[in-house]
Design a protein around this motif. Structure first.
Motif, PDB file in Angstrom:
ATOM      1  N   SER A  93       0.834  -1.202   0.000  1.00  0.00           N
ATOM      2  CA  SER A  93       0.000   0.000   0.000  1.00  0.00           C
ATOM      3  C   SER A  93       0.873   1.258   0.000  1.00  0.00           C
ATOM      4  O   SER A  93       0.515   2.260  -0.601  1.00  0.00           O
ATOM      5  CB  SER A  93      -0.993  -0.019   1.166  1.00  0.00           C
ATOM      6  OG  SER A  93      -0.373   0.391   2.343  1.00  0.00           O
TER       7      SER A  93
ATOM      8  N   ALA B 252       2.201   1.495  -3.599  1.00  0.00           N
ATOM      9  CA  ALA B 252       1.163   1.728  -4.594  1.00  0.00           C
ATOM     10  C   ALA B 252       1.118   3.203  -4.994  1.00  0.00           C
ATOM     11  O   ALA B 252       0.842   3.542  -6.144  1.00  0.00           O
ATOM     12  CB  ALA B 252      -0.194   1.278  -4.061  1.00  0.00           C
ATOM     13  N   GLU B 253       1.443   4.070  -4.028  1.00  0.00           N
ATOM     14  CA  GLU B 253       1.428   5.521  -4.271  1.00  0.00           C
ATOM     15  C   GLU B 253       2.397   5.948  -5.373  1.00  0.00           C
ATOM     16  O   GLU B 253       2.207   6.969  -6.007  1.00  0.00           O
ATOM     17  CB  GLU B 253       1.853   6.255  -2.991  1.00  0.00           C
ATOM     18  CG  GLU B 253       1.046   5.902  -1.758  1.00  0.00           C
ATOM     19  CD  GLU B 253      -0.320   6.550  -1.801  1.00  0.00           C
ATOM     20  OE1 GLU B 253      -0.371   7.727  -2.152  1.00  0.00           O
ATOM     21  OE2 GLU B 253      -1.316   5.869  -1.505  1.00  0.00           O
TER      22      GLU B 253
ATOM     23  N   GLU C  33      -8.512  -0.809  -0.918  1.00  0.00           N
ATOM     24  CA  GLU C  33      -7.737   0.289  -1.505  1.00  0.00           C
ATOM     25  C   GLU C  33      -6.816  -0.253  -2.616  1.00  0.00           C
ATOM     26  O   GLU C  33      -6.721   0.321  -3.705  1.00  0.00           O
ATOM     27  CB  GLU C  33      -6.947   0.950  -0.362  1.00  0.00           C
ATOM     28  CG  GLU C  33      -5.852   1.898  -0.758  1.00  0.00           C
ATOM     29  CD  GLU C  33      -4.709   1.855   0.259  1.00  0.00           C
ATOM     30  OE1 GLU C  33      -3.559   1.982  -0.181  1.00  0.00           O
ATOM     31  OE2 GLU C  33      -4.966   1.652   1.491  1.00  0.00           O
ATOM     32  N   LEU C  34      -6.171  -1.388  -2.336  1.00  0.00           N
ATOM     33  CA  LEU C  34      -5.219  -1.927  -3.313  1.00  0.00           C
ATOM     34  C   LEU C  34      -5.915  -2.454  -4.559  1.00  0.00           C
ATOM     35  O   LEU C  34      -5.406  -2.331  -5.672  1.00  0.00           O
ATOM     36  CB  LEU C  34      -4.381  -3.051  -2.693  1.00  0.00           C
ATOM     37  CG  LEU C  34      -3.399  -2.612  -1.608  1.00  0.00           C
ATOM     38  CD1 LEU C  34      -2.660  -3.816  -1.047  1.00  0.00           C
ATOM     39  CD2 LEU C  34      -2.408  -1.583  -2.157  1.00  0.00           C
TER      40      LEU C  34
ATOM     41  N   SER D  96      -6.252   0.100  -7.066  1.00  0.00           N
ATOM     42  CA  SER D  96      -5.050   0.710  -7.665  1.00  0.00           C
ATOM     43  C   SER D  96      -4.726  -0.002  -8.972  1.00  0.00           C
ATOM     44  O   SER D  96      -4.547  -1.208  -8.994  1.00  0.00           O
ATOM     45  CB  SER D  96      -3.835   0.543  -6.738  1.00  0.00           C
ATOM     46  OG  SER D  96      -4.088   1.115  -5.511  1.00  0.00           O
ATOM     47  N   LYS D  97      -4.635   0.788 -10.038  1.00  0.00           N
ATOM     48  CA  LYS D  97      -4.408   0.188 -11.361  1.00  0.00           C
ATOM     49  C   LYS D  97      -3.034  -0.449 -11.482  1.00  0.00           C
ATOM     50  O   LYS D  97      -2.824  -1.366 -12.257  1.00  0.00           O
ATOM     51  CB  LYS D  97      -4.578   1.258 -12.444  1.00  0.00           C
ATOM     52  CG  LYS D  97      -6.018   1.704 -12.625  1.00  0.00           C
ATOM     53  CD  LYS D  97      -6.286   2.054 -14.073  1.00  0.00           C
ATOM     54  CE  LYS D  97      -7.770   2.149 -14.376  1.00  0.00           C
ATOM     55  NZ  LYS D  97      -8.477   3.094 -13.478  1.00  0.00           N
TER      56      LYS D  97
END
Lengths: 997, 419, 116
Positions: A185, A188-189, A229-230, A233-234
């Motif tokens: 996570s 991922a940003e 949330e993950l 995420s593309k």
């Protein structure tokens, strides 16, 4: 009794009942159960037998480290041995069978080995069974083989499917526990491509069962929200049920994905093998709990404390009403607390440490649990199930202080980081004396192709067990990884983790410290392979001091679990025994895979019919229609002959051979290699490649050429046609095309790189049809379009033209001695012309012929065949091909090699013909001629061998060629070939058998 | 020097069991190195230990040290597929491998250490016509060489190996070369058995002792710098397989050797279902079942120079793919462990047992993929070479000068056979 | 499973696309050479336990031969370069020098201490 609790079990769906069978007995479990948890819920205590002593064994752990609960699952073609019960998901109708016993799990005849276990310690087989000598083969070995081995091998073909998938990623995160999820996570940003793989069906690892709260709310909430949330995420891909099996050089990773809901179903896609290239790998593989070594620690009912907790919380399964705990660390108190909070009894916590002060023990004490510091287990009571234990002083010799009744014992000997993947590519480990574990040595990491560290262990895989430590450490390391991609992580608020005080784990390797030899024989280190403390003592006593030696001598860690729970204890016992530090003992090398993967998955879709695609010529379907009998030739298949109704292979070959000699035959010669060589310096180049002169060849003419390697050995042959001043077409053998093309390119690119020459392998672009026989020209004339007369197209020449409406090149060359044309045309038109020729040839009784007739025809004329007359050690001079070796050229490839003494020896074996005397039976393939004299090795000296042998239908007798010592000087001499059961005499004659003019 | 160790037997096991096996002796001693020896062998793998053993047994040379950089038997001896056979084509190879095989037959008794030689038979499959003819050729040579082999047809193959799919694999099974007296042995036990016997006759096995320098001309002796001090000897034998090039460089010469990784794998153990060794050279797959029940599978070698004891996954994949097609039932067995060994390949893929350009320095290397099966024969021939200073019948064809002469001993000629 | 950058097409080629061709920069010895020189050219190899200069062909790609500087122990790659040269280019030698100086197994020591 272990049983299902009325409530609880966060991973099972109590509304969905699954029926399954264990050794034929009908049982029930829930959706979400593993085979192991369902069996425990049904009070199945003994689940298998150990490898050597056939001891009864129960479920010991809850993950891939399980040494005991191995089952044969499924039936018929779907049957698969040695499936790990703790990781196999339960499915409706599953057939589960226990292993390594006869006749039944409960009454196993093999367990007589247990009675005599004192007689058969580690390595006993090296010391006995030596006399009488034959007894090993006929008596002892078969007996040992039968008692070893775990499951029964499958008997039928695998009906399931497997596939391979490829993936490139910036960062691979291995493990979806708290460290892996947090790392993913955070990363991922950055927008980098992240792949997160988790071996079990569920993310979260040990977080939820070990910690109530994490972040804003409960730990389960945190897992759920992070996953949510993950998944949006593309740049993040997540896979559960996917176990990373091996890490190889340059970031190559193999992962094994089990597809859900396929267990017990036939003909499904069962596994996916992922082939991943990862620039960086974050290793969040967690840690594995270790057992402790005390007498009777293998009796069913003794389990890892973490496993007990997992069964309780994850599956709502009670390990038994009374569970005693034995530990050398604080973590096992979590199990005690969880049991107590579930309403089960914990009669006693034995802690081998002197002082116990941590948060968790305090909590246990407040729950009213009895904690005994400095105590160990003298012996576990019970045979096929735990009935109690005898308590003793840890520092003593094992005098029983008190007998405690219990059905279950939860054991914790501390944790070992899962460092396997770190080690696959040479990452080193170091012993951390404070943490009592091998941790990754960051000064010797695995590296990528640029020499930079490419695996970054985090969380408990890096030796951090406390939640608040893990979160900080994950952030630090992930920041570093992101920076390697020039990305900065934003400042963030890490999820809050409650800080708890834990006393350090204490390295307790023997319980009690001064364990008696008799007890050491009951204290297991490796459960599956039956390695006991006494075996390790024995290995060290006998000088097997290196850990690799003691491992191999005792077979420690070599079972299907690859020592996941036993290695560190084994190393510690060696260290203890020798009185040297753990670091000096070292570790054995971890090898892929981390968990076993089916060979079928490794083979993938290419494991069966798609093993290796067959190369087919454009005329292949026609050959099929004519009942071709096939021969594999390199990657191609070629008709060996064409069988008429009821015809034998021999008769077909004779018929085809005669057809060419008497009227006309046609051959699909498409597979012959065709390499175009073009450029200003092409002629100069080919002069070096071939032994004969090519530059003197006129455009429109052909020449037979030989290629040698630098040793001087004949490598390939074929006809070279000069297409124009700067262009040549080089024919090669079928098997040689790709190799020779590579060979030409090698010299052009690496040696004579300033020469203007270009090559192209055009083998696939053209179909080549051979028409041979006295009527060959008549057939082609009937199709019409080209003058193929002797004047316009003499022997060894070629020309372009139109034949039957097709643009063709016709080569007037012959490999049979008959009038012969090879017609080359666009591959797409090949079949059409082939059929036209076949039709036009009907009035001349044309027939297709295969490779064997081709061989007979060439052998009758004494033409050599690469691979028959040559074998990689033959020079052209051996074959009487001196005429094809230029004496004028200063240099060609192989010239220098042929000057060496052994190759220039006049006594070398030379090609001759061989005519059998006594009978009409052909000489067998490959037989050797022997002389009366002896070789230096005291057997008859050999003086020749048969290289080609056939029945010649035109000569109505066998013919053969062979290499014979000074053969060409010995014409007319008779030599003897040793054919095993008899000697065949043959006269040395000319190698040309048919039409010698 | 006679044996001082207590003999291993069923009786000794029973006696030791009375005191819980706490009375066994060390299998081999662990002495400090002496200053000088008659002979020093570098490399305590199977070949080095066997050389030392036969120096003592056949030539009475017992003042011998065997130096080992790591732990004895820790190189290729301990990481191979344990195949033993002698069905070789060339006289020289057939002679040394057959010597080796026949020594294996009685090795347990000779060493008083059960090396579990299992003469279960070796099948080499012919899957192309070319290969079939190649094996017929080897069989014919073996007839004259006195090595019992047989060319067998598919029906017989199926009888010997029930799990093989002879019906329609990509490359049809046309026949096989069958050596009934070939088989397997327990690899570690071979090293340990020799080590125990060497130690017993007074030789020094010195482990964790790395040779860092070689001075071949130190006042009539060869002097070695090692991690455990200087050691002098009259004669030096280098028997270090994949590391031969590194050691030769220290002594000042180059070798026709390249080191590459050869890979193998084992499956999980299952009950017996494969009673012979099967080699399929066309597809580079070798399979047998160990006494423990594991399928032991060998594959092709990487083509690039490598010292890392791990190879590329693609070779594992290719081998498994081929074997799954041929033995469909193994599809459901699981790979338990895979590893690589560093093998030393010469220009003709045959070994070197030879004098070297340096006086009193001898070399035994280049066994490539055929090292395990040759251990006793190789040790026998090397010991003779070192004791006499000149090669005997077995060693003489394998001299270093054959490359200069072009005198290849090429086993691949018949059918592209891997060793 | 090696991954090498083909200097001709510039792509990272997987080992399965490549064919290995042994030691690079060998000097061919022709008919006039001595026995020793010829043996050296054909058979004797450096076989280093360390950095090797070797030949590879992008066989399943552009078909070009190229050279690689690689460590045979760690599989570290110091660069690839076209085959039309008699010795490694200076940039490769610089790369080897810079990477093999002052580093422990590819990781400098301050980075290592931080998390150990």
């Amino acid at each position: 009794m272990s049983t299902r609790l009325p409530n609880g079990g966060r991973l099972v769906n109590r509304t969905k009942v699954l029926n399954f069978r264990f050794n034929g007995r009908k049982l029930k479990g829930f959706e979400g159960d593993t085979v192991a948890s369902a069996l425990m819920a049904n009070d199945q205590k003994v689940v298998g037998r150990s490898f050597k002593y056939h001891r009864p064994r129960g479920i010991f752990a809850s993950g891939p480290e399980e040494p005991n609960a191995l089952f044969t699952i499924g039936k018929d073609g779907e049957r698969e041995p040695n499936q790990i019960g703790t990781t196999t998901e339960l499915a409706e109708g599953l057939e589960v069978k226990s292993q390594n016993h006869w006749p039944t799990l409960e009454t196993d005849v093999g367990s007589v080995a247990n009675l005599g276990s004192n007689l058969i310690p580690a390595g006993f087989y090296y010391k006995t069974f030596m006399a009488p000598r034959q007894a090993w083969k006929y008596l002892f070995e078969p007996a040992i083989r039968q008692s070893a081995g775990l499951g029964q091998p499958p008997t039928e073909w695998d009906v399931d499917h497997y596939e391979h998938l490829y993936l490139h990623t910036d960062i691979l995160v291995v493990g979806g526990g708290v460290a892996g999820l947090l790392a993913t996570s955070l990363l991922a940003e950055t927008g980098l491509r992240i792949l997160l793989l988790e071996q079990s069906p569920n993310f979260g690892g040990r977080l939820v069962q070990d910690h109530a709260d994490f972040g804003e709310g409960t730990s389960q909430d945190w897992v759920n929200s992070t996953l949510q949330e993950l998944s949006s995420s593309k740049n993040v891909t997540m896979r559960s049920r996917t176990s990373v099996a091996g890490i190889y050089d340059h970031g190559f990773v193999i992962a094994d994905e089990r597809l859900p809901n396929t267990t017990g179903k036939k003909g499904y896609l069962k596994r996916r093998l992922w082939k991943i290239r990862a620039k960086r790998i974050v290793l969040a593989a967690g840690a594995i709990e270790r057992p402790l070594c005390f007498a009777g620690n293998d009796i069913p009912g003794v389990r890892l404390a973490s496993g007990v907790r997992d069964y309780l919380i994850n599956y709502g399964v009670s390990p038994g009403d009374r569970t005693a705990i034995i530990t050398n660390n604080d973590d096992a108190y979590r199990t005690a607390i969880a049991l107590a909070e579930s309403g089960l009894s914990v009669p006693l916590i034995l802690d081998t440490r002197m002082e116990i002060r941590g948060t968790l023990p305090t909590k246990a004490k407040n729950l009213g649990l009895r904690i005994q510091p400095a105590r160990g287990i003298s012996e576990v009571l019970g045979k096929k199930a735990v009935s109690g234990l005898e308590m003793c002083s840890q520092v003593g010799e094992g005098t029983s202080l008190e007998k405690i009744g219990c059905e279950s014992i939860a054991v914790s000997g501390g944790w070992s980081p899962t460092v396997h993947l770190w080690s696959h590519c040479n990452g080193k480990l170091k012993w951390d004396e404070t943490k009592v574990m091998f941790v990754p040595d960051w000064t010797h990491p695995p590296i990528d192709s640029n020499g930079n560290q490419n695996i970054f262990p985090v969380g408990s895989a890096n030796g951090y067990l406390q939640l608040h430590e893990i979160t900080c450490q994950v952030e630090q390391i992930v920041r570093q990884v992101a920076r390697e991609f020039d990305k900065d992580l934003p400042e963030i608020q890490l999820p809050h983790a409650q800080e708890i005080t834990e006393d350090r784990c204490y390295g307790t390797w023997l319980i009690p410290y001064s364990m008696k030899p008799r007890k050491k024989m009951k204290a297991w280190v490796d459960y599956q392979n039956d390695v006991k403390v006494s075996d390790i003592d024995l290995a060290v006593l006998e000088g097997f001091e290196s850990i690799e030696h003691s491992k191999r001598y005792t077979t420690l860690g070599m079972a299907t679990d690859q020592g996941k729970t036993s290695n560190v204890n084994g190393i510690a016992l060696v260290s203890h025994n020798l009185g040297i530090p753990m670091d000096k003992v070292g570790t054995t090398t971890f090898r892929p895979p981390y968990s076993p993967i089916p060979l079928g998955a490794i083979a993938g879709s290419a494991g069966k019919k798609l093993f290796k695609p067959i190369r087919k010529t454009p005329i292949d379907a026609w050959h099929v229609s004519q009942n071709a009998h096939w021969e594999p030739v390199s990657d191609w298949r070629r008709p060996y002959c064409y069988l008429l109704e009821g015809e034998s292979v021999e008769n077909a070959v004779n018929r085809e051979t005669l057809r060419v000699r008497t009227t006309v035959g046609m051959l699909d010669a498409t597979t012959l290699g065709k390499i175009l060589v073009k450029g200003k310096d092409a002629a100069k180049f080919l002069d070096l490649i071939y032994t004969n002169a090519i530059s003197t060849l006129k455009p429109g003419r052909c020449r037979y050429g030989l290629m040698c390697d630098e040793n001087g050995f004949l490598m390939d042959d074929g006809v070279v046609a000069r297409l124009d001043e700067t262009t040549f077409l080089c024919h090669t053998t079928t098997g040689g095309a790709d190799h020779i093309h590579g060979w030409l390119e090698d010299w052009l690119q690496c040696e004579w790189w300033d020469w203007r020459v270009y090559t192209a392998n055009i083998t696939d672009q053209y179909v080549q049809i051979g028409i041979a026989g006295p009527e060959a020209r008549n057939v082609l004339d009937k199709i019409g379009g080209m003058d193929l007369g002797d004047e316009t197209l003499p022997f060894m020449s070629w020309k372009k033209g139109i034949l039957g409406g097709h643009e063709v090149q016709v080569y007037r060359i012959s490999f049979s001695g008959e009038l012969s044309f090879e017609i080359s045309l666009r591959a797409s038109e090949g079949l059409e012309l082939w059929e036209k020729i076949h039709e036009a040839g009907q009035e001349f009784s044309i027939e297709p012929y295969g490779t064997e007739a081709l061989h007979v025809l060439r052998a009758e004329k004494g033409f050599i065949m690469i691979g028959d007359e040559t074998d990689g050690t033959i020079i052209p001079q051996d074959l009487g091909l001196d005429w094809a070796i230029s004496r004028k050229k200063d240099d060609f490839l192989g010239k220098r090699g042929q000057q060496r003494s052994y190759l220039a020896d006049p006594n070398r074996w030379k090609l001759v013909g061989l005519e059998v005397l006594d009978n009409d039976e052909p000489l067998p393939h490959g037989v050797y001629a022997q002389c009366e004299t002896k070789s230096e090795f005291d057997h008859p000296r050999m003086e020749g061998r048969v290289t080609s042998t056939y029945y010649s239908p035109i000569l109505k007798r066998p013919i053969a060629m062979g290499l014979v010592e000074r053969g060409t000087e010995r014409m007319g001499e008779v030599i003897k070939f040793n054919c095993g059961d008899k000697m065949i005499k043959a006269k040395i004659v000319s190698h040309i058998a048919y039409n010698t003019d | 020097m006679g044996s001082v160790l207590k003999k291993y037997s069923l009786f000794s096991l029973v006696r030791q069991s009375l005191n819980y096996h706490t009375g066994w002796e060390r299998a081999w001693k662990s002495p400090e190195p002496k200053e000088s020896y008659d002979v020093v062998i570098v490399g305590a793998g199977g070949h080095g230990l066997a050389t030392a053993y036969y120096l003592g047994k056949n030539h009475g040379i017992n003042n011998v040290a065997i130096l080992e950089k790591g732990w004895l038997g820790g190189g290729n001896t301990g990481r191979n597929t344990t195949i033993i056979r002698s069905n070789y084509l060339q006289d020289a190879s057939a002679a040394i491998y057959e010597k080796s095989r026949s020594l294996y037959e009685t090795l347990s008794q000779d060493l008083n250490y059960n090396i579990m030689f299992s003469p279960r038979g070796v099948i080499m499959l012919a899957q192309t016509h070319h290969e079939a003819r190649g094996y017929q050729r080897i069989n014919s040579a073996n007839v004259i060489q006195g090595i019992k082999t047989e060319y067998i047809l598919p029906e017989r193959i199926k009888e010997l190996c029930k799990i093989i799919n002879i019906d329609c694999p990509r490359y049809p099974i046309l026949g096989a070369l069958w050596q009934p007296r070939g088989g397997t042995a327990r690899h570690d036990a071979v090293a340990w058995g020799y080590a125990r016997a060497c130690s017993d006759i007074g030789m020094d096995i010195i482990q964790k002792c790395e040779v860092t320098g070689i001075n071949p001309h130190a006042n009539g002796a060869v002097e070695l710098q090692t991690s455990r001090g200087k050691i002098r000897c009259q004669k030096l034998g280098m028997v270090v397989a994949g590391h031969s090039g590194v050691l030769a460089q220290k002594a000042g010469f180059r070798l026709p050797i390249e080191s590459v990784a050869l890979q193998a794998l084992v499956s999980e153990p299952v009950k017996p279902c494969l009673d012979v060794v099967v080699m399929a050279n066309t597809v580079h797959g070798y399979i047998s079942q160990s006494d423990k029940g594991e399928m032991v599978i060998g594959g092709g070698a990487d083509q690039y120079n490598n010292y890392s004891q791990r190879g590329s996954f693609i070779h594992i994949e290719n081998t498994v793919r081929a074997l799954v097609e041929m033995f469909p039932i193994i599809s459901r067995l699981k790979m338990l462990r895979q590893w690589g060994g560093i093998v030393d390949m010469t220009g003709d893929r045959s070994p070197i047992i030879s004098k070297t350009p340096v006086d009193n320095v001898f070399i035994n290397c280049g066994w490539g993929t055929g090292g395990f099966k040759s251990i006793p024969g190789s040790g026998w021939a090397m010991a003779e070479l070192m004791a006499k200073g000149e090669p005997g019948v077995l060693a003489s064809p394998f001299s270093l000068d054959r490359f200069k002469e072009g005198r290849f001993i090429d086993e691949s000629v018949a059918a592209g056979v891997a060793h | 499973m090696l991954k090498l950058v083909c200097p001709y097409c510039g792509i990272e080629a997987d080992e399965t696309e490549l064919i290995s061709g042994g030691e690079a920069h060998l000097k061919r010895e022709g008919p006039a050479s001595t026995d020793d020189d010829f043996e050296g050219y054909l058979f004797l190899r450096n076989n280093p336990k360390g950095i090797i200069f070797e030949r590879w062909r992008h066989a399943m790609g552009c078909g070009k031969w190229f050279h690689v500087a690689r460590c045979t122990v760690t599989q570290e790659v110091f660069g690839t370069y076209p085959a039309q040269t008699h010795k490694p280019p200076s940039r490769i030698m610089e790369e080897i020098k810079s990477r093999r100086a002052g580093q422990v197994n590819g990781l400098n020591s301050d980075k290592a201490e931080k998390f150990s």
